[in-house]
Design an enzyme around this catalytic site. Structure first.
Site, mmCIF file in Angstrom:
data_model
loop_
_atom_site.group_PDB
_atom_site.id
_atom_site.type_symbol
_atom_site.label_atom_id
_atom_site.label_comp_id
_atom_site.label_asym_id
_atom_site.label_seq_id
_atom_site.Cartn_x
_atom_site.Cartn_y
_atom_site.Cartn_z
ATOM 1 N N HIS A 186 -0.896 1.996 -0.163
ATOM 2 C CA HIS A 186 -1.641 1.843 1.083
ATOM 3 C C HIS A 186 -2.860 0.958 0.823
ATOM 4 C CE1 HIS A 186 -2.968 2.730 5.092
ATOM 5 N NE2 HIS A 186 -4.103 3.259 4.668
ATOM 6 N N CYS A 246 -0.684 -2.439 6.871
ATOM 7 C CA CYS A 246 -2.064 -2.074 6.539
ATOM 8 C C CYS A 246 -2.751 -3.195 5.760
ATOM 9 C CB CYS A 246 -2.101 -0.755 5.769
ATOM 10 S SG CYS A 246 -0.998 -0.682 4.348
#
Length: 805
Positions: free
Chosen positions: A348, A98
């Site tokens: 994340h 990510c």
């Protein structure tokens, strides 16, 4: 008691009053539960497995009534994978990539960088044959194709695995995002510097590179020395600060060099106290500001994340920080990169990016892209998600035109364009790249069409199945007085489960040894109407067909006999115990083994349970295998009567000799009356039978006589050998290799095994056989020689031999 057990108990309750020879059709139907009432829909939480007439809860609820077409397939709508109009394209997260996706989206929205990449020479793509897939090789080729897809792909998101693989990144391990940014820009700069077009060689420097210098002033002589340097991003310490301005101010503040950290002055030619600071000389068009949230913790030896709130403006004036206070130093916020999580090693990454054409803000979260309302950056939601530990610091109030974040780790500012200056916001894709994008879009459209066709086929098949089930399910219930058949419950469930391939009907697992329906398999079958069975067998095939003539009288009769005997066993045990105490009244008695008489109740129960297992259609038990009802000792071993060496398997086998006749050992048997024997015979119809007049086995008598004669001979032989070899038997006055008896020239070696066996015979001549030979072959090696050396025998290593004179 569970309903299934209640039904089973009720099905055989009649055996208490009905003898096996009195069984009629009505009893057989009771055993097969033919008359048990069928359940109505809504009354059962799940299907009643013990009721052959219960046809609810087998999956029919999916098909009855109006149903959604989407239940007929497991294929997602391919249009959900299609890019919506006026939206951007997302990137697939390959596991832990990510952080890569966020940087790619930021760089894609840098129109100058994208335009430059499109101008790079790519002879492989320009000359590519459209009959095959295009596979980029270099970093530049990957970025070109990836940006072209992000710009004009019909897909909602694309796969960046080619670029990630070319970069050598581990998709299963999260890398340092800040380090990745610096390394990638350096790699991209090196790639563009090799382009033949001179306008492309310095694009990275023009876009991202600024100039500053480290200026050191000697406190002794006042000499000033400057070391110029380039930067692609400014690394700002955030610890102890609340705003971006404070972080930049600290970055540029004056530092004192004294003590052990003194500066070596060229003029003084010695170490002197000095002051040092950074001076900004020029700034790039795109200003990358790294907020150093991930720092090394000396106490733990690992990196940690600083969850400090930092405020930053939408418009950043860098003029006060620039040497000479240059013109046009106002920057607009264009991207904010967020790390969501409390650990430096997990979490994340997402990116908030402003569209350079429309000034709208978008949140890029891998495949998902969300447009912010009102052309405003909104970070508040991101600050409250995925925080496992609540921060003690409250979020400060932000002034108008400012934002505040404890998760932002990189801020991207672009130099503000002066009023009246036209900026080109349209980026044209080169024709050779557009051809590749068109080919990928064509493949996507073909896939969408294929998926849509598969969905339609599944829906059509489901609709046909829906009509079939609605038609047949109404016909399934069997009506009283009309023909019926039996159908496997599992097959009916699979028939009603559209996700399972329908196979032919198989009733073979339900057959008893007589080729009919086993009574204990009725819980796994359902009774349906003959008309429904005809339709199902005609459509799906299989067999054998089991109807009302398939109810097995033999199995029901056998079960009836077993159940009645089990109920009668306790009463018969008391009666036999009392009768066995009395001697037979005449010479018509029967011989019974004493061990059998002691254990006949246990043996009878085991036999009945074995018979019942046979009627239960199982063959797991072998002859003589003990049941759970067998008495056991604490350590799990079966308790044996005193004097028994082996487990008794069948009644009266303890007085059966090897030849099948009556044992000659009268002490192990006793006489019982005819009345006792007749009662026992009911439980053991196959037991060996010996009347009082039965003669013991003649062969055993002859062998017994011969054995006694042989025993006398063995005793005589043992006595003679013991007296002749008394020293060898008593292990006394034995010769050794170190000490030989006088007048002895030769010692003989014999195996210890022979000596041990010989001593056993001497001690128990009636129980063992005499030793026939010395057997010295075990002392020889494979080549025929003696396997021991003198030293090994002296040291005692040879444990298999013994010396004899």
């Amino acid at each position: 008691m569970a309903p299934r057990l209640q039904l089973e108990k009720a099905a055989w309750r009649w055996v208490e009053t009905v003898k096996p020879e009195e069984i009629r059709r009505e009893h057989i139907e009771l055993a097969y539960r033919i008359a048990v009432p069928a359940c109505k829909r809504g009354t059962c939480r799940r299907n009643c497995k013990g009721n052959p007439n219960c046809l609810v809860g087998i999956g029919e609820h999916v098909w009855l009534g109006e149903i959604d077409e989407n239940t007929f397939h497991n294929i997602d709508d391919p249009n959900s994978e299609r890019r919506d109009k006026n939206t951007f394209v997302g990137l697939t997260n390959l596991g832990a990539t990510c952080y890569v996706n966020t940087f790619l989206q930021v760089w894609f929205h840098n129109l100058e960088l994208r335009r430059t990449l499109y101008l790079c020479q790519n002879s492989r793509a320009e000359g590519h044959n459209m009959d095959s897939d295009y596979e980029p090789r270099t970093i530049c080729e990957h970025l070109q194709y990836l940006f072209a897809l992000l710009q004009n792909s019909n897909r909602r998101y694309i796969d960046p695995s080619g670029l990630v693989k070319a970069l050598g990144l581990d998709t299963g391990q999260q890398q340092d995002a800040q380090e990745f940014s610096k390394l990638f820009l350096s790699l991209l700069e090196d790639t563009l510097s090799k382009q033949k077009n001179p306008n492309l060689q310095n694009v990275i420097q023009q876009q991202f590179c600024g100039q500053f210098s480290y200026v050191t002033i000697c406190n002794q002589c006042g000499r000033s020395s400057a070391h110029p340097s380039r930067f692609y991003e400014l690394e700002l310490n955030i610890q102890g600060h609340k705003s971006l301005t404070e972080c930049i101010t600290e970055f540029l503040k004056e530092e004192k060099l004294d003590g052990d950290n003194r500066y070596f002055c060229e003029s003084c030619q010695s170490k002197q106290s000095a002051t040092r600071r950074i001076k900004l000389h020029s700034l790039p068009r795109t200003l990358n500001l790294q907020l150093m949230r991930f720092v090394f913790d000396r106490q733990t030896g690992h990196k940690k994340k600083l969850n400090t709130f930092i405020s930053f403006p939408e418009l950043l004036d860098m003029g006060p920080f620039l040497e000479g206070n240059g013109d046009n130093c106002v920057y607009e916020l264009s991207a904010v990169l967020i790390h969501r999580g409390i650990s430096a090693y997990s979490g994340h990454y997402i990116a908030h990016v402003r569209d350079a054409r429309t000034s709208d803000w978008y949140k890029f979260n891998d495949e998902e892209i969300e447009k912010m309302e009102g052309k405003k950056l909104q970070l508040g939601v991101e600050e409250d998600i995925a925080e496992t530990v609540k921060s003690q610091t409250r979020k400060p109030k932000c002034s108008k035109g400012y934002h505040c974040s404890r998760n932002a780790y990189m801020l991207v500012y672009k130099r503000q364009v002066e009023e009246g200056t036209q900026t080109e916001t349209n980026v044209e894709i080169p024709a050779f790249l557009q051809r590749l994008v068109d080919r990928d879009n064509k493949k996507f459209e073909e896939w969408c069409t294929e998926m849509a066709d598969m969905r339609k086929q599944s829906v059509d098949k489901g609709k046909a199945k829906h009509e079939e089930v609605k038609e047949l399910y109404e016909l399934l219930p069997a009506e009283d007085g009309y023909p019926y058949e039996f159908m496997p419950l599992d097959w009916l469930k699979k028939w009603l489960d559209d996700s399972t391939a329908i196979k032919e009907i198989d009733n073979t697992p339900f057959l008893c040894s007589h080729g009919k329906l086993h009574p204990d398999k009725i819980g796994e079958a359902k009774r349906i109407s003959h008309k429904a069975a005809e339709l199902l067998f005609s459509r799906y095939g299989g067999g054998p067909r089991l109807d009302q003539s398939s109810l097995c009288r033999d199995c029901v009769t056998q079960r009836c006999r077993v159940l009645r005997l089990k109920n009668q066993l306790n009463e018969d045990y008391k009666e036999v115990s009392n009768l066995a105490k009395l001697p037979p009244k005449s010479e018509q008695g029967f011989w019974i083994g004493k061990a059998s008489l002691r254990r006949w109740r246990q043996l009878a129960l085991e036999q009945l349970e074995e018979d019942e297992e046979e009627t239960k259609h199982t063959t797991n038990k072998t002859n003589g295998e003990k049941n759970s009802s067998t008495e056991s000792t604490d350590d799990g071993k079966e308790e044996k009567d005193e004097g028994e060496e082996e487990e008794m398997k069948t009644f009266n086998e303890d007085i059966l000799c090897y030849h099948g006749g009556l044992s000659i050992l009268e002490s192990e048997r006793r006489l019982v009356s005819v009345e006792v024997w007749n009662k026992l015979k009911v439980y053991f119809p196959k037991a060996p039978e010996f009347t009082q007049q039965q003669e013991p086995c003649q062969q055993c008598l002859r062998l017994d006589r011969e054995g006694k004669e042989n025993e006398a001979l063995n005793r005589m032989m043992a006595t003679e050998q013991k007296s002749s070899l008394l020293n060898l038997f008593q292990e006394k006055n034995r010769p050794t290799l170190q000490k030989w008896p006088q007048d002895t020239d030769v010692l003989y070696i014999v195996p210890l095994f022979f000596v041990d066996e010989w001593r056993k015979f001497i001690r128990r001549p009636a129980k063992t056989n005499p030793v026939s030979s010395v057997g010295n072959s075990i002392l020889l090696c494979p080549h025929g020689g003696f396997m021991f050396t003198y030293d090994s025998m002296v040291n005692g290593d040879a444990q298999h031999s013994s010396l004899a004179k």
